[in-house]
Design a protein around this motif. Structure first.
Motif, PDB file in Angstrom:
ATOM      1  N   LYS A 136      11.628 -34.126 -53.105  1.00 22.27           N
ATOM      2  CA  LYS A 136      11.135 -32.781 -53.413  1.00 22.27           C
ATOM      3  C   LYS A 136       9.940 -32.804 -54.362  1.00 22.27           C
ATOM      4  O   LYS A 136       8.964 -32.089 -54.177  1.00 22.27           O
ATOM      5  CB  LYS A 136      12.263 -31.948 -54.031  1.00 22.27           C
ATOM      6  CG  LYS A 136      11.957 -30.458 -54.137  1.00 22.27           C
ATOM      7  CD  LYS A 136      13.177 -29.713 -54.626  1.00 22.27           C
ATOM      8  CE  LYS A 136      12.939 -28.206 -54.628  1.00 22.27           C
ATOM      9  NZ  LYS A 136      12.753 -27.663 -53.273  1.00 22.27           N
ATOM     10  N   LEU A 137      10.022 -33.649 -55.390  1.00 22.83           N
ATOM     11  CA  LEU A 137       8.996 -33.659 -56.432  1.00 22.83           C
ATOM     12  C   LEU A 137       7.809 -34.561 -56.104  1.00 22.83           C
ATOM     13  O   LEU A 137       6.698 -34.310 -56.548  1.00 22.83           O
ATOM     14  CB  LEU A 137       9.618 -34.098 -57.760  1.00 22.83           C
ATOM     15  CG  LEU A 137      10.741 -33.196 -58.303  1.00 22.83           C
ATOM     16  CD1 LEU A 137      11.335 -33.791 -59.562  1.00 22.83           C
ATOM     17  CD2 LEU A 137      10.218 -31.782 -58.574  1.00 22.83           C
ATOM     18  N   TYR A 169      17.061 -36.887 -53.184  1.00 23.39           N
ATOM     19  CA  TYR A 169      16.674 -35.506 -52.869  1.00 23.39           C
ATOM     20  C   TYR A 169      15.547 -35.034 -53.794  1.00 23.39           C
ATOM     21  O   TYR A 169      14.524 -34.516 -53.327  1.00 23.39           O
ATOM     22  CB  TYR A 169      17.887 -34.591 -53.004  1.00 23.39           C
ATOM     23  CG  TYR A 169      17.585 -33.122 -52.748  1.00 23.39           C
ATOM     24  CD1 TYR A 169      17.710 -32.591 -51.471  1.00 23.39           C
ATOM     25  CD2 TYR A 169      17.176 -32.277 -53.779  1.00 23.39           C
ATOM     26  CE1 TYR A 169      17.439 -31.250 -51.220  1.00 23.39           C
ATOM     27  CE2 TYR A 169      16.903 -30.939 -53.544  1.00 23.39           C
ATOM     28  CZ  TYR A 169      17.031 -30.427 -52.266  1.00 23.39           C
ATOM     29  OH  TYR A 169      16.763 -29.108 -52.025  1.00 23.39           O
ATOM     30  N   TYR A 170      15.744 -35.230 -55.085  1.00 21.08           N
ATOM     31  CA  TYR A 170      14.741 -34.755 -56.041  1.00 21.08           C
ATOM     32  C   TYR A 170      13.464 -35.580 -55.983  1.00 21.08           C
ATOM     33  O   TYR A 170      12.365 -35.054 -56.212  1.00 21.08           O
ATOM     34  CB  TYR A 170      15.317 -34.745 -57.462  1.00 21.08           C
ATOM     35  CG  TYR A 170      16.153 -33.508 -57.718  1.00 21.08           C
ATOM     36  CD1 TYR A 170      15.542 -32.271 -57.910  1.00 21.08           C
ATOM     37  CD2 TYR A 170      17.532 -33.574 -57.744  1.00 21.08           C
ATOM     38  CE1 TYR A 170      16.297 -31.130 -58.120  1.00 21.08           C
ATOM     39  CE2 TYR A 170      18.301 -32.433 -57.957  1.00 21.08           C
ATOM     40  CZ  TYR A 170      17.678 -31.213 -58.145  1.00 21.08           C
ATOM     41  OH  TYR A 170      18.432 -30.080 -58.355  1.00 21.08           O
ATOM     42  N   GLY A 188      14.880 -33.518 -49.443  1.00 24.75           N
ATOM     43  CA  GLY A 188      14.092 -32.987 -50.556  1.00 24.75           C
ATOM     44  C   GLY A 188      12.711 -32.554 -50.117  1.00 24.75           C
ATOM     45  O   GLY A 188      12.217 -31.491 -50.532  1.00 24.75           O
ATOM     46  N   LEU A 195      19.823 -26.519 -51.632  1.00 21.47           N
ATOM     47  CA  LEU A 195      20.441 -27.466 -52.565  1.00 21.47           C
ATOM     48  C   LEU A 195      21.960 -27.357 -52.574  1.00 21.47           C
ATOM     49  O   LEU A 195      22.661 -28.376 -52.567  1.00 21.47           O
ATOM     50  CB  LEU A 195      19.894 -27.245 -53.980  1.00 21.47           C
ATOM     51  CG  LEU A 195      20.444 -28.202 -55.058  1.00 21.47           C
ATOM     52  CD1 LEU A 195      20.166 -29.651 -54.692  1.00 21.47           C
ATOM     53  CD2 LEU A 195      19.831 -27.864 -56.415  1.00 21.47           C
TER      54      LEU A 195
END
Length: 200
Positions: free
Chosen positions: A74-75, A70-71, A128, A134
């Protein structure tokens, strides 16, 4: 990777290797996840592993992989798609449309995705990238991680308790069960579509 190697790693590194295999399998590094879960269920049935610890480390490995994916999406994923998506045919309009469809079916996709190799690895990154809530994501994936892990572990434990299963054949059993699940799901989906079309 054969069962003998997996058993060797488990004996050498204990339950932590279960965590690692599942974590890396979820984030996309090839790993025999279904076969591993089935195998440790068989080993638990034979008294070689503790069932509570098997479930705990399987859940933690799977859940950690889902959070990591997920992160990462997202990032890293969103900036990449936003910048280079047009080069692979993903225009801004297509991205927005796909995002809407994914968010609409995100709960179903995440839960069902656990039982579908490929989708299981892609879903956390897409969640993400499209910034799925979240709190919602953590709740859904915690339930899905536990459900998926327990399903295969209990299959291994149940069959291992009832039949003298040779661990060397476990990878084939795991793949066979996966194929049966996918075919059953596909048949149900096709029947449902036929019923919907029949009502139209």
């Amino acid at each position: 990777m054969g069962s003998e190697q997996i058993i060797h790693y488990i004996q050498q590194y204990s339950y932590f290797i279960i965590f690692l295999f599942l974590f890396f399998g979820i984030i996309g590094i090839p790993s025999p996840e279904e076969s591993l879960l089935f195998l440790i269920g068989v080993l638990a049935a034979h008294g070689q592993l503790s069932m509570p610890l098997v479930v705990l480390f399987s859940f933690l490995g799977t859940y950690s992989g889902m959070i990591g994916g997920y992160y990462a999406g997202k990032l890293v994923g969103f900036p990449l798609i936003n910048k280079y998506g047009k080069w692979i045919g993903m225009s801004e309009d297509k991205i927005v449309k796909f995002e809407g469809q994914f968010k609409k079916n995100s709960s179903k996709t995440l839960i069902m995705g656990f039982f579908m190799p490929g989708l299981r690895q892609v879903a956390p990154y897409l969640s993400g990238i499209f910034s799925i809530n979240l709190a919602k994501y953590l709740v859904i994936t915690s339930a899905g991680s536990l459900l998926w892990a327990i399903t295969y572990i209990l299959l291994g434990w149940g069959l291992g308790s009832s039949f003298p299963i040779n661990p060397n054949y476990v990878p084939y059993l795991g793949v066979g069960l996966l194929v049966i699940f996918i075919l059953t799901t596909l048949v149900r989906y096709l029947r449902k579509r036929r019923k919907v079309r029949g009502k139209i």
